[in-house]
Design a protein around this motif. Structure first.
Motif, short mmCIF file in Angstrom:
data_model
loop_
_atom_site.label_atom_id
_atom_site.label_comp_id
_atom_site.label_asym_id
_atom_site.label_seq_id
_atom_site.Cartn_x
_atom_site.Cartn_y
_atom_site.Cartn_z
N LEU A 171 73.34 -11.39 -50.55
CA LEU A 171 72.82 -10.31 -51.38
C LEU A 171 71.63 -9.61 -50.73
N LYS A 172 70.70 -10.38 -50.21
CA LYS A 172 69.43 -9.82 -49.74
C LYS A 172 69.41 -9.48 -48.25
N VAL A 173 70.39 -10.00 -47.49
CA VAL A 173 70.39 -9.74 -46.05
C VAL A 173 71.67 -9.02 -45.62
N ASP A 174 72.80 -9.70 -45.68
CA ASP A 174 74.04 -9.14 -45.16
C ASP A 174 74.46 -7.88 -45.92
N ARG A 175 74.46 -7.97 -47.24
CA ARG A 175 74.94 -6.83 -48.03
C ARG A 175 74.04 -5.61 -47.86
N LYS A 176 72.76 -5.83 -47.76
CA LYS A 176 71.84 -4.71 -47.53
C LYS A 176 72.14 -4.03 -46.20
N ARG A 177 72.39 -4.83 -45.19
CA ARG A 177 72.71 -4.26 -43.88
C ARG A 177 74.01 -3.46 -43.94
N ARG B 135 82.91 3.39 -53.82
CA ARG B 135 82.57 2.07 -54.35
C ARG B 135 82.09 2.18 -55.80
N LYS B 136 81.31 3.20 -56.07
CA LYS B 136 80.81 3.40 -57.42
C LYS B 136 81.97 3.64 -58.40
N LEU B 137 82.90 4.49 -57.99
CA LEU B 137 84.05 4.79 -58.86
C LEU B 137 84.94 3.56 -59.05
N SER B 138 85.14 2.79 -57.98
CA SER B 138 85.95 1.57 -58.08
C SER B 138 85.30 0.56 -59.02
N ALA B 139 83.97 0.45 -58.93
CA ALA B 139 83.25 -0.47 -59.80
C ALA B 139 83.37 -0.05 -61.26
N ALA B 140 83.30 1.28 -61.50
CA ALA B 140 83.43 1.78 -62.87
C ALA B 140 84.83 1.50 -63.42
N LYS B 141 85.83 1.66 -62.55
CA LYS B 141 87.21 1.40 -62.98
C LYS B 141 87.40 -0.08 -63.32
N LEU B 142 86.87 -0.96 -62.50
CA LEU B 142 86.96 -2.39 -62.76
C LEU B 142 86.22 -2.78 -64.04
N LYS B 143 85.12 -2.10 -64.28
CA LYS B 143 84.36 -2.37 -65.50
C LYS B 143 85.20 -2.03 -66.74
N LYS B 144 85.87 -0.88 -66.70
CA LYS B 144 86.72 -0.49 -67.84
C LYS B 144 87.85 -1.49 -68.05
N ALA C 26 83.58 -5.95 -59.91
CA ALA C 26 82.82 -4.70 -60.03
C ALA C 26 81.41 -4.88 -59.48
N LEU C 27 80.80 -6.04 -59.72
CA LEU C 27 79.46 -6.30 -59.20
C LEU C 27 79.47 -6.38 -57.68
N ASP C 28 80.54 -6.92 -57.10
CA ASP C 28 80.64 -7.01 -55.65
C ASP C 28 80.76 -5.62 -55.01
N LEU C 29 81.39 -4.70 -55.72
CA LEU C 29 81.59 -3.35 -55.18
C LEU C 29 80.44 -2.40 -55.49
N CYS C 30 79.81 -2.59 -56.63
CA CYS C 30 78.77 -1.65 -57.07
C CYS C 30 77.61 -1.64 -56.09
N PRO C 31 77.20 -0.48 -55.58
CA PRO C 31 76.08 -0.41 -54.63
C PRO C 31 74.80 -1.00 -55.24
N LYS D 237 71.24 0.49 -62.89
CA LYS D 237 71.65 0.58 -64.29
C LYS D 237 73.07 0.07 -64.48
N GLU D 238 73.97 0.45 -63.57
CA GLU D 238 75.34 -0.01 -63.67
C GLU D 238 75.43 -1.52 -63.50
N ARG D 239 74.63 -2.05 -62.59
CA ARG D 239 74.65 -3.50 -62.35
C ARG D 239 74.06 -4.26 -63.54
N ILE D 240 73.06 -3.69 -64.20
CA ILE D 240 72.49 -4.32 -65.41
C ILE D 240 73.57 -4.48 -66.47
N VAL D 241 74.34 -3.40 -66.69
CA VAL D 241 75.39 -3.44 -67.71
C VAL D 241 76.47 -4.46 -67.35
N LEU D 242 76.85 -4.51 -66.08
CA LEU D 242 77.88 -5.46 -65.65
C LEU D 242 77.42 -6.91 -65.84
N HIS D 243 76.18 -7.19 -65.44
CA HIS D 243 75.65 -8.54 -65.65
C HIS D 243 75.59 -8.87 -67.13
#
Length: 642
Positions: free
Chosen positions: A389-395, A408-417, A438-443, A448-454
Motif C-alpha cells: 500500500l505505502k511503497v509498491d502501489r504508490k510507485r 481505474r476509477k470507473l472500474s472501481a465504481a462499477k464494482l462498488k455497484k 474495488a479498493l484494489d483498483l480505486c486510486p 472519499k470513494e475509498r472511505i465509502v468502500l471501506h
C-alpha cells in the motif's frame, strides 16, 4: 492578597479572621504568625472555619507567598499529626474536617511553586501526609494527601526531600491506592444507603448543599481523582527512573492498563500516561513487552476515538524502536497499527501515519528478501500489505497516465455497484469480494470513494459476525477522513463492532463521536439523534461505570455468604466516626443502586436527553447546543479503565 477590610480592632491576636481584618500590614503579619503557631495547640471551634477560609484563599491564589512565608505549612502538618495520633480530639466537635482541609491547602500551595513545595517539605508535612495515605482516617483524607504528595513530588527539590527517606513506602502506598481506591470508595460510601453515610463525607462531597444524586455523582468523580492523583504521584517517580522495579510489577501493570483516569484532572497521566512514561525507560520497555495483555490494551487505545489515542500510539512506537522489545510486540502491534498507516495529522502532529509506517517497515526488507521470520504469519502478511500500500502501489500509480487513472476509477465504481447489489440481495460474502476488488483498483488519491468502500465492507463484516475485520475497515475509513469531521457511518459501525467484542469503552467513545458529528453536521441539523445511538450510549456507560467492577465483586461476595458482614479494613477511627454519627458499623448493599442513573452523567444540561432515554417512550432525542456540551461532559467525566 487583600484581607477582610475592616477597621475594627481585635483583643484576641490568635483569631484568624481577626488577623485577616487587621488593616496594618505589620500587625496583620504578626497576628497571622501567632495564629499559625498556636492553632495546633488550641481547641477552638474556629479552627474548621479558619481552615475553610485558608482553603478558599489557597484555591484562588495558590501562588501568593503570604501564608507560606508565615509558617502555614508547619501549622498544617502539626494539625494533621494531631488528628491521626489523638482520636478523641479528632472526633470532638467538627475537628474531623481539619485533616482534610489541612492536606488540601498544602496541595494547593505546592501545586505550581517549587519554592513553596520545598518549604512544605522542610516544614515536616511529608510524614503527616503519609499517615493519611496509609489510611489512618478514611479514603476522603487519602484523596487530598496523595494530591499534596503528587504536587510536591513534581518539583525536583521537594521530590528529593520526599524520596530520600520515604521513596519505597510512598511508591508502594500509591500503587496500593491506585489499585484499590475505586473498590474502597464504593464499599465505604457509594453502596451505603443515604441515611447511613458518614455525614462529614456527604458535606465535603457536596459542600453541604447536595442531595443524593449529587453525592453519587461526586463520589464517582472523587474516586476517579483519587486514582488519577495516585497515578500522577507514581509518574513523578517513573519519569525520573526511580523505583521502576516496584512500579513495573506485572500484576500492577495489568491493572494500570485498565485505569482510564485522568478525566477530572487533565494533568493526570492516567494509566496509559504512566505506561508511556515507562516506555521511555529501558527497564520499563522490557517489562511491558513481556505482557501481551498490556500490549493489547495499548493497541486498543491506539485504534479508537479515545482522547488518549496518541499516547497509545506513542507507547507502541517507543516499543517498536527498541531492538530489545521490538520483536516481542510487533506480532501484536502490526495488526492494529497496520490500520493506521494512512492516518493524517492528529493533535497537531503531522503525518502520524507516515511515522507508523516507518516504524513498522524499518527492517521489512529482512523479511521480504532475507530469512527473517516473525512468530505470526498473520503479522508478516500485514507487513506485506503495508509495503504494497505505502511503497509498491504508490510507485505504480505515479507511473499511470490520466486515462488509466480514470479507467481505474470507473472500474472501481462499477464494482462498488455490483457489491451493493449483492449486499441487498443478501449475498454478503460476494459483496465483500466486490468491495475488496474495488479498493484494489480505486486510486489512492480518491479518498472519499475509498472511505465509502471501506465503510460498506464494515457493514458486511458486521453481518458476517466478524468484528475484528469490521474494526479494521472502519479504522481505515476514519484515517482517510478528516480529524475535524470523521466519517459518521464508520464511527457508528465501529462502535457496533467494539460492542460485539465486548470493548465497552472503545464502543462508547465512537458512539459519542458519532452523536457529536450529527449535532455539528449541516445535513442533520434539524434531525433528532436516533434512539439506537442513545441505547448504545446507555449500555456502554453502564458497562464503563467506574464502580461497575466493584459492584459485581460485592454482589458476588454477598451471594457466597449473605450472612457474613465485614468492615473491609475499617480501623478504629472509622468505627468511632460511624458511632459518633449514630450509624451501624456495617454497610448495606443497595439493590441495583445505580439503575436509575442511565445517562445522568451527561450532566445538568442533558436533562432532556436523559428524560427521553429513561422513559423509553420516544424513538429519538432532542438535539441542540446543550446536548453537544453534554456529550463533551461525558467524554471527560467517565472514570474507569484507561
Amino acid at each position: 492578597m487583600s484581607g477582610i477590610d475592616q477597621q475594627t480592632s481585635c483583643s484576641n491576636p490568635s483569631r484568624f479572621f481577626c488577623a485577616m481584618s487587621e488593616p496594618n500590614p505589620s500587625r496583620r503579619r504578626s497576628k497571622l504568625i501567632n495564629f499559625f503557631k498556636e492553632m495546633p495547640l488550641r481547641d477552638d471551634q474556629e479552627h474548621v472555619l479558619a481552615l475553610n477560609g485558608l482553603w478558599n484563599i489557597a484555591m484562588k491564589h495558590p501562588n501568593d507567598p503570604e501564608f507560606p512565608s508565615l509558617g502555614v505549612f508547619e501549622c498544617l502538618g502539626r494539625l494533621i499529626q494531631r488528628a491521626v495520633s489523638d482520636k478523641r480530639w479528632l472526633l470532638h466537635d467538627q475537628n474531623i474536617y481539619i485533616p482534610y482541609y489541612a492536606a488540601h491547602v498544602i496541595g494547593s500551595y505546592t501545586m505550581n511553586k517549587a519554592e513553596f513545595a520545598d518549604m512544605a517539605a522542610k516544614s515536616g508535612v511529608v510524614l503527616p501526609l503519609m499517615e493519611l495515605l496509609r489510611g489512618k482516617i478514611t479514603w476522603v483524607e487519602k484523596r487530598v494527601a496523595v494530591r499534596a504528595l503528587g504536587h510536591m513530588a513534581s518539583h525536583d527539590t521537594s521530590f528529593e526531600a520526599i524520596a530520600a527517606l520515604h521513596e519505597r513506602e510512598i511508591v508502594e502506598l500509591a500503587m496500593e491506592v491506585a489499585s484499590t481506591c475505586v473498590e474502597e470508595v464504593y464499599e465505604e460510601f457509594a453502596c451505603v444507603k443515604e441515611f447511613k453515610r458518614l455525614n462529614y463525607h456527604c458535606n465535603l462531597l457536596t459542600r453541604g448543599l447536595g442531595v443524593l444524586e449529587t453525592e453519587n455523582r461526586k463520589a464517582e468523580e472523587w474516586a476517579s481523582q483519587l486514582q488519577c492523583w495516585s497515578l500522577y504521584l507514581l509518574n513523578c517517580f517513573a519519569c525520573r527512573e526511580r523505583s521502576l522495579s516496584l512500579i513495573c510489577d506485572k500484576e500492577f501493570l495489568k491493572k494500570v492498563c485498565k485505569m482510564w483516569g485522568g478525566l477530572t484532572n487533565p494533568k493526570s497521566p492516567a494509566g496509559i500516561g504512566l505506561i508511556r512514561t515507562l516506555c521511555k525507560t529501558e527497564s520499563g520497555r522490557q517489562s511491558l513487552a513481556d505482557l501481551e495483555e498490556v500490549i493489547e490494551a495499548i493497541c486498543n487505545v491506539s485504534r479508537s476515538s479515545d482522547d488518549y489515542q496518541m499516547m497509545g500510539i506513542d507507547c507502541l512506537l517507543l516499543l517498536l524502536k527498541d531492538p530489545e522489545s521490538r520483536y516481542k510486540v510487533i506480532d501484536i502491534a502490526v495488526l492494529f497499527l497496520g490500520d493506521l498507516v494512512e492516518l493524517g495529522s492528529r493533535e497537531g502532529r503531522p503525518k502520524v501515519g507516515q511515522r507508523i509506517t516507518q516504524a513498522l517497515l524499518q527492517d521489512y526488507h529482512k523479511i521480504k528478501y532475507g530469512k527473517m521470520r516473525l512468530r505470526s504469519e498473520k503479522a508478516e502478511k500485514m507487513l506485506g500489505e503495508i509495503w504494497d500500500l505505502k511503497v509498491d502501489r504508490k510507485r505504480r500509480e505515479k507511473l499511470l497516465c490520466e486515462h488509466e487513472i480514470r479507467e481505474r476509477k470507473l472500474s472501481a465504481a462499477k464494482l462498488k455497484k455490483q457489491g451493493n447489489l449483492y449486499f441487498w440481495s443478501g449475498d454478503i460474502e460476494k459483496a465483500v469480494m466486490k468491495y475488496s476488488k474495488a479498493l484494489d483498483l480505486c486510486p489512492l488519491k480518491r479518498r472519499k470513494e475509498r472511505i465509502v468502500l471501506h465503510s460498506n465492507r464494515v457493514q458486511c463484516h458486521l453481518l458476517l459476525r466478524d468484528p475484528e475485520s469490521a474494526i479494521s475497515d472502519a479504522t481505515r475509513a476514519l484515517c482517510l477522513s478528516s480529524e475535524v469531521s470523521p466519517h459518521g457511518k464508520s464511527l457508528w459501525r465501529r462502535s457496533q463492532a467494539y460492542d460485539m467484542k465486548g470493548l465497552a469503552r472503545e464502543s462508547l467513545m465512537d458512539c459519542l463521536m458519532f452523536v457529536k458529528g450529527r449535532i455539528r453536521s449541516d445535513k442533520t441539523k434539524r434531525e433528532r439523534i436516533p434512539y439506537y445511538a442513545a441505547r448504545m450510549m446507555n449500555k456502554q456507560m453502564n458497562a464503563t461505570w467506574i464502580f461497575a467492577s466493584a459492584a459485581r465483586l460485592r454482589s458476588h461476595n454477598k451471594g457466597e455468604d449473605d450472612k457474613v458482614r465485614e468492615t473491609n479494613g475499617r480501623d478504629e477511627v472509622d468505627n468511632m466516626v460511624i458511632k459518633i454519627n449514630g450509624l451501624p458499623s456495617e454497610s448495606v448493599n443497595m439493590e441495583k443502586p445505580w439503575r436509575r442513573r442511565k445517562l445522568e452523567m451527561v450532566g445538568r444540561s442533558g436533562k432532556e436527553f436523559r428524560r427521553h432515554h429513561q422513559i423509553g417512550s420516544s424513538a429519538h432525542m432532542k438535539k441542540g447546543k446543550n446536548l453537544e456540551s453534554s456529550i463533551n461532559a461525558v467524554r471527560h467525566n467517565i472514570g474507569v479503565g484507561l
